[in-house]
Design an enzyme around this catalytic site. Sequence first.
Site, short mmCIF file in Angstrom:
data_model
loop_
_atom_site.label_atom_id
_atom_site.label_comp_id
_atom_site.label_asym_id
_atom_site.label_seq_id
_atom_site.Cartn_x
_atom_site.Cartn_y
_atom_site.Cartn_z
N LYS A 50 105.07 -7.99 14.61
CA LYS A 50 106.27 -7.89 13.81
C LYS A 50 106.50 -9.25 13.15
CE LYS A 50 110.05 -8.96 14.28
NZ LYS A 50 110.82 -10.06 13.59
N THR B 39 102.73 -16.37 15.03
CA THR B 39 103.66 -15.85 14.04
C THR B 39 104.48 -14.72 14.63
OG1 THR B 39 102.30 -16.41 12.14
CG2 THR B 39 103.89 -14.68 11.83
N ASN C 59 118.67 -13.15 3.28
CA ASN C 59 118.91 -14.18 4.29
C ASN C 59 120.31 -14.80 4.18
OD1 ASN C 59 116.35 -14.79 5.99
ND2 ASN C 59 115.61 -14.34 3.93
#
Length: 388
Positions: free
Chosen positions: A173, A184, A383
């Site tokens: 993910k 990661t 974000n």
Amino acid sequence: MSVLAAKGFRAAGVVAGIKSTGKRDVTVVVNDGPSAAAAAVFTSNRCQANPVIWSIEAIADGTASAITLNSGGANCYTGQFGYETTERTAQRTAELLDLQPSDVLVCSTGLIGAGDEIFRAKSLAGVEAAVNELGSDETSAHNAAEGILTTDSHEKLSQRQGAGGYVIGGMAKGAGMLAPGLATMLVVITTDADLEHAALDRALRAATAVTFDRVDSDGCMSTNDTVALMASGASGITPDEAEFTSQLIEVCAELAKQLQQDAEGASHDITITTVGAASVEDAVAVSRAVSRSNLFKAAIFGNDPNWGRVLAAAGTTDAIFEPQELDVTINGVMVCKAGTPYEPVDRVDLIPRETTVLIDLHAGECEGTILTNDLTHDYVHENSAYSS
């Protein structure tokens, strides 16, 4: 079936209610052996989440029989209470599977600071539900992969078959904060090869160094990044370590590419390769510097092949090269040769999503590639509202 492609594993993913979306958010993967050899690499961020702190200690003996993962709360910067939540998660998993808590790795992903009493209760209930649903079929594999997603739009899966018939499978993910050191986001890799911890550790570090560590979508490193590799030995095959490493690199590379392609808000997937470098480190440094240039990333978003921004970023590194000898090629068109304009920039087609940038330093024989994305309005919007 990704993590269930290899023999000796069971998995499940369930809805525990940690996420407000009603999607699966707790996953358990179990190694039924006969071997419990394992290896893992973690974020190099000094600010590490409680599950990372726990799992670093748990993997120290080179074994792991289960891994529990939740999405929807990072359990990072949640104090002693948060660490105890991780500890209780491992303990409950171990009780249900007749293991020791130190045999269980724990991963969390989501918002930093999230991890209160409600989070704990739902996480523990999710573990029980997942253990009750453990299976080895395709549905179980799919549910497990879904249970680790956050802002991802889909699951990331990969598998390979090695010489003699052993299998490596993985799920990942990650869609934001893709700028790791050694790992990661969350990745679980399983294999039924029969290898000891030392060989698994060498192979995993070799693989992550040239795959997950080369994904740099937004220059932001997570506090929770974990890549875990578990070997059941159920195939009875002990492969050549070099051959196993090669297969593992392929699995990790495919997962890394999927992470890049699902990066938050991206409209271009950019592969930056630096060649003619004096060392691999120099090549990677130049490619990474370009990947972290907001000016360059914004230019690609605007379909502007502004090669000057590539050179400007390269010049911020300590890599060995003569500034007047640099070549830059964008999507097959050499727009800069020996530090001067070359082919007309209007020949560069930046409409396709796949974008390639080739930088030649003319300083050696080494090369290095970084995978990144453009900087878009959608990335900023997503974000800006992540915690609301």
